[in-house]
Design a protein around this motif. Structure first.
Motif, PDB file in Angstrom:
ATOM      1  N   MET A 188       0.820  -1.198   0.000  1.00 19.33           N
ATOM      2  CA  MET A 188       0.000   0.000   0.000  1.00 19.33           C
ATOM      3  C   MET A 188       0.863   1.262   0.000  1.00 19.33           C
ATOM      4  SD  MET A 188      -2.883   1.360   2.737  1.00 19.33           S
ATOM      5  CE  MET A 188      -2.855  -0.219   3.529  1.00 19.33           C
ATOM      6  N   ALA A 189       1.961   1.199   0.743  1.00 19.39           N
ATOM      7  CA  ALA A 189       2.846   2.362   0.827  1.00 19.39           C
ATOM      8  C   ALA A 189       3.514   2.682  -0.503  1.00 19.39           C
ATOM      9  CB  ALA A 189       3.909   2.125   1.899  1.00 19.39           C
ATOM     10  N   ASP A 190       3.557   1.726  -1.420  1.00 19.06           N
ATOM     11  CA  ASP A 190       4.132   1.984  -2.748  1.00 19.06           C
ATOM     12  C   ASP A 190       3.162   2.729  -3.661  1.00 19.06           C
ATOM     13  OD1 ASP A 190       6.530   0.717  -2.180  1.00 19.06           O
ATOM     14  OD2 ASP A 190       5.867  -1.228  -2.951  1.00 19.06           O
ATOM     15  N   ASN A 191       1.868   2.629  -3.366  1.00 16.85           N
ATOM     16  CA  ASN A 191       0.861   3.129  -4.301  1.00 16.85           C
ATOM     17  C   ASN A 191       0.968   4.613  -4.635  1.00 16.85           C
ATOM     18  OD1 ASN A 191      -0.314   0.694  -4.872  1.00 16.85           O
ATOM     19  ND2 ASN A 191      -1.922   0.859  -3.315  1.00 16.85           N
ATOM     20  N   PRO A 192       1.280   5.506  -3.677  1.00 21.58           N
ATOM     21  CA  PRO A 192       1.321   6.931  -4.052  1.00 21.58           C
ATOM     22  C   PRO A 192       2.387   7.256  -5.093  1.00 21.58           C
ATOM     23  CG  PRO A 192       1.327   6.666  -1.665  1.00 21.58           C
ATOM     24  CD  PRO A 192       1.522   5.308  -2.249  1.00 21.58           C
ATOM     25  N   PHE A 193       3.412   6.409  -5.198  1.00 24.62           N
ATOM     26  CA  PHE A 193       4.529   6.758  -6.074  1.00 24.62           C
ATOM     27  C   PHE A 193       4.227   6.507  -7.541  1.00 24.62           C
ATOM     28  CE2 PHE A 193       6.073   5.908  -1.818  1.00 24.62           C
ATOM     29  CZ  PHE A 193       6.692   7.107  -1.544  1.00 24.62           C
ATOM     30  N   ARG A 194       3.038   5.989  -7.823  1.00 19.80           N
ATOM     31  CA  ARG A 194       2.631   5.876  -9.224  1.00 19.80           C
ATOM     32  C   ARG A 194       1.941   7.145  -9.711  1.00 19.80           C
ATOM     33  NH1 ARG A 194      -1.772   3.504  -6.528  1.00 19.80           N
ATOM     34  NH2 ARG A 194      -3.706   3.237  -7.709  1.00 19.80           N
ATOM     35  N   TRP A 195       1.587   8.055  -8.782  1.00 22.08           N
ATOM     36  CA  TRP A 195       0.987   9.324  -9.204  1.00 22.08           C
ATOM     37  C   TRP A 195       1.695  10.557  -8.648  1.00 22.08           C
ATOM     38  CZ3 TRP A 195      -0.583  12.322  -5.146  1.00 22.08           C
ATOM     39  CH2 TRP A 195      -0.929  11.673  -3.958  1.00 22.08           C
ATOM     40  N   LEU A 196       2.420  10.411  -7.551  1.00 26.49           N
ATOM     41  CA  LEU A 196       3.074  11.552  -6.935  1.00 26.49           C
ATOM     42  C   LEU A 196       4.194  12.076  -7.839  1.00 26.49           C
ATOM     43  CD1 LEU A 196       2.693  13.029  -4.204  1.00 26.49           C
ATOM     44  CD2 LEU A 196       4.560  11.617  -3.316  1.00 26.49           C
TER      45      LEU A 196
END
Length: 267
Positions: A188-196
């Motif tokens: 889950m912690a990886d998910n923001p790095f696909r849009w951030l």
């Protein structure tokens, strides 16, 4: 007494391990997984363990035909365990990701549950519904607000249903795990790095990554999941017990202190 238990999200993590454990204890398990490629490996694993009372089916909550089929199966306990999570700053996360997180974690489990409990009420069956919530269903740390807000919503639905269905003999519970090391939180912690995007967002990738990494490096961020699995094996089939089940005890104490302190929280 032996129960028949339908589990969503049983392809990995808590759901899979607890499903196997409950089957070993004599319960009949309908272990459902999200994608078809998970079905055969789990069937083979159950067979290798000699589990005759272990049925594996696909139940993709985003597929209305899967949901309709599952609502027709005969079981005593519905354990809504499937879920996913979006992390990152609430003030910058794309809103469509928030909507999707609510769809998977809140709306679709509610659709499944409504069909099941309405059938139980019509048939006079006294079943049980369990929701996998989270320690995050009871507090909100920065950068986890989207995911934990879905668990806050589940807490509200579960508490309402507990009151609404008590007169029909249908029981409702939540299970609230701490940050156990199953791979779920880490993914889950990886998910923001696909849009951030550092060129567009105020929250910078390196700072967010460091915050996540620092948390997962602590004992509280990397707890052995076996403790929670053992509790789930006890809680899910039980006829009695608490409505809310937080594990471990240290997290329960922390949440109680947090909720008490919230009354004095200043802006």
């Amino acid at each position: 007494m032996s129960k028949t238990i339908l589990i969503t999200g049983a392809g990995s993590g808590f759901g899979k391990a607890a499903a196997i454990g409950m089957a070993k204890n004599g319960h009949s398990i309908i272990a459902t997984v999200q994608v078809s490629s998970q079905v055969t490996p789990l069937r083979e694993e159950a067979a290798s363990l000699g589990l005759k009372n272990f049925q594996v089916e696909r139940l993709d909550l985003t597929d209305p035909y899967d949901i309709k089929q599952a609502q027709g199966w005969d079981f005593d306990v519905l354990w809504n365990n499937a879920g996913m999570g979006e992390a990152g700053p609430v003030w910058e996360i794309p809103i469509e990701l928030v909507r999707r997180n609510y769809e998977v974690n809140v709306f679709l489990p509610l659709v499944l549950t409504q069909g099941v409990v309405q059938r139980w009420v019509r048939e006079g069956k006294q079943g049980k519904v369990v929701f996998t919530s989270s320690m995050g269903g009871l507090f909100t740390p920065a950068n986890w607000g989207t995911y934990v807000s879905t668990k806050h919503a589940l807490e509200a639905f579960a508490e309402a249903m507990q009151h609404e269905l008590a007169g029909y003999g249908i029981k409702v519970q939540t299970i609230n795990p701490g940050a156990y090391y199953t791979g779920y939180n880490e993914t889950m912690a990886d998910n923001p790095f696909r849009w951030l995007d550092d060129s567009k967002n105020f929250t910078k990738r390196a700072e967010l990554r460091k915050g996540f990494d620092d948390f997962f490096a602590t004992p509280e961020g990397k707890m052995d999941p076996q403790e929670m699995i053992d509790r789930m094996i006890e809680i899910v089939p039980a006829d009695t017990g608490k409505f809310r089940n937080v594990c471990p005890k240290a997290i329960e104490d922390m949440l109680k202190a947090h909720q008490l302190a919230a009354w004095e929280n200043q802006i």
